[in-house]
Design an enzyme around this catalytic site. Sequence first.
Site, PDB file in Angstrom:
ATOM      1  CB  SER A   7     -43.012 -29.804 -45.363  1.00 64.06           C
ATOM      2  OG  SER A   7     -43.942 -30.696 -45.846  1.00 64.06           O
ATOM      3  CG  HIS A  32     -45.125 -26.677 -48.429  1.00 61.25           C
ATOM      4  ND1 HIS A  32     -44.760 -25.908 -49.329  1.00 61.25           N
ATOM      5  CD2 HIS A  32     -44.586 -27.797 -48.598  1.00 61.25           C
ATOM      6  CE1 HIS A  32     -44.593 -26.652 -50.319  1.00 61.25           C
ATOM      7  NE2 HIS A  32     -44.479 -27.806 -50.119  1.00 61.25           N
ATOM      8  CG  ASP A  34     -45.934 -31.399 -49.275  1.00 67.99           C
ATOM      9  OD1 ASP A  34     -45.672 -30.656 -50.213  1.00 67.99           O
ATOM     10  OD2 ASP A  34     -45.182 -31.262 -48.272  1.00 67.99           O
ATOM     11  CG  MET A  36     -48.282 -36.003 -52.032  1.00 64.92           C
ATOM     12  SD  MET A  36     -47.034 -37.090 -51.215  1.00 64.92           S
ATOM     13  CE  MET A  36     -45.961 -35.787 -50.679  1.00 64.92           C
ATOM     14  CG  HIS A  65     -46.179 -28.766 -53.555  1.00 68.42           C
ATOM     15  ND1 HIS A  65     -45.084 -29.348 -53.244  1.00 68.42           N
ATOM     16  CD2 HIS A  65     -46.151 -29.075 -54.849  1.00 68.42           C
ATOM     17  CE1 HIS A  65     -44.255 -29.879 -54.017  1.00 68.42           C
ATOM     18  NE2 HIS A  65     -45.342 -29.565 -55.132  1.00 68.42           N
ATOM     19  CG  MET A  67     -46.614 -32.887 -55.368  1.00 67.84           C
ATOM     20  SD  MET A  67     -45.789 -33.549 -54.130  1.00 67.84           S
ATOM     21  CE  MET A  67     -46.657 -32.291 -52.710  1.00 67.84           C
ATOM     22  CG  MET A 136     -40.800 -30.225 -57.123  1.00 68.85           C
ATOM     23  SD  MET A 136     -41.222 -30.137 -55.483  1.00 68.85           S
ATOM     24  CE  MET A 136     -40.678 -31.461 -54.632  1.00 68.85           C
ATOM     25  CG  ASP A 174     -41.067 -28.865 -51.647  1.00 68.09           C
ATOM     26  OD1 ASP A 174     -40.602 -29.302 -50.378  1.00 68.09           O
ATOM     27  OD2 ASP A 174     -42.145 -28.914 -52.035  1.00 68.09           O
ATOM     28  N   GLY A 176     -35.344 -31.839 -49.166  1.00 66.92           N
ATOM     29  CA  GLY A 176     -33.997 -32.005 -48.681  1.00 66.92           C
ATOM     30  C   GLY A 176     -33.282 -30.723 -48.230  1.00 66.92           C
ATOM     31  N   GLY A 196     -39.135 -30.096 -44.104  1.00 65.19           N
ATOM     32  CA  GLY A 196     -39.953 -30.963 -43.389  1.00 65.19           C
ATOM     33  C   GLY A 196     -39.236 -31.644 -42.285  1.00 65.19           C
TER      34      GLY A 196
HETATM   35  C1  DX5 Z   1     -42.083 -33.762 -51.448  1.00 68.43           C
HETATM   36  C2  DX5 Z   1     -42.739 -32.548 -50.809  1.00 68.43           C
HETATM   37  C3  DX5 Z   1     -42.050 -31.742 -49.906  1.00 68.43           C
HETATM   38  C4  DX5 Z   1     -41.628 -32.581 -48.527  1.00 68.43           C
HETATM   39  C5  DX5 Z   1     -40.350 -31.857 -47.938  1.00 68.43           C
HETATM   40  O1  DX5 Z   1     -43.026 -34.344 -52.303  1.00 68.43           O
HETATM   41  O2  DX5 Z   1     -43.274 -31.730 -51.604  1.00 68.43           O
HETATM   42  O3  DX5 Z   1     -42.621 -30.500 -49.401  1.00 68.43           O
HETATM   43  O4  DX5 Z   1     -42.359 -32.747 -47.551  1.00 68.43           O
HETATM   44  O5  DX5 Z   1     -39.828 -32.655 -46.791  1.00 68.43           O
HETATM   45  P1  DX5 Z   1     -38.382 -32.876 -46.504  1.00 68.43           P
HETATM   46  O6  DX5 Z   1     -38.097 -31.330 -46.197  1.00 68.43           O
HETATM   47  O7  DX5 Z   1     -38.189 -33.588 -45.523  1.00 68.43           O
HETATM   48  O8  DX5 Z   1     -37.504 -33.216 -47.848  1.00 68.43           O
HETATM   49 ZN    ZN Z   2     -44.038 -29.567 -51.064  1.00 68.26          ZN
END
Ligand code: DX5
Ligand code: ZN
Length: 219
Positions: A7, A32, A34, A36, A65, A67, A136, A174, A176, A196
């Site tokens: 990510s 990936h 993200d 937002m 992705h 959001m 998620m 996706d 942690g 990420g």
């Molecule tokens: C969270 C994102 C993830 C995030 C993952 O809202 O959708 O893709 O960047 O990051 P890590 O792997 O650090 O949890």
């Molecule tokens: Zn994501």
Amino acid sequence: MPIIAPSLLSANFLQLQADCDLLNKSEADWYHLDVMDGNFVPNISFGPMLISFFRKATTKTCDVHLMIEKPERYLTAFKEAGADILTVHVEACIHLHRTLQEIKELGMKAGVAVNPHTPVSVLEPLIKEIDLVCLMSVNPGFGGQKFIPATLRKITELRRMIDLAGAVTLIEVDGGVTLENAPSIIEAGADVLVAGNTVFKSTDPLATIASLKRISSSA
Ligand code: DX5
Ligand code: ZN
């Protein structure tokens, strides 16, 4: 072997070219990305403009992705920006079936993301229409959060649903994901690992990606 999707949210935005070069020479399969909007999630990241730059920086699959609320307003914009896979949240779509059809008509793979509180059973009627389910494993909005263990049961349930339907839907996990919990995630039935912080905060991102790629199961 799992598909590895770093990510870029955790990249260094003042040296994106260097981070893209790193991913391009790594064993990572996808970018990936993200998106937002500050409404669906309590954070704002980037939109189609930046994605069009990532598109030029790589030949790898761009896994976008969204959001955002009412994602159906922006499907064409993300297609034009270069998305290969476009994932919308089930919680953000009133007419999910229609939105998935539109994504596919535009020539992209259609993904559906589900928040930690949403049961995977809502996807059952549409499972054959979905190219990718993004489960998620944190509350969306930020990188670097802790994996929610109840996700493992959702992966198992979704795997069973997909296999029973004879669908080819990919399961992406996706949030942690670490080198420590990745084996149990794969063992539960996931196909794609998003990572990420695990990649970009690592002292050796290339080696970390290679280790994620080689994870088979915790057994
Ligand atoms: C969270 C994102 C993830 C995030 C993952 O809202 O959708 O893709 O960047 O990051 P890590 O792997 O650090 O949890
Ligand atoms: Zn994501």
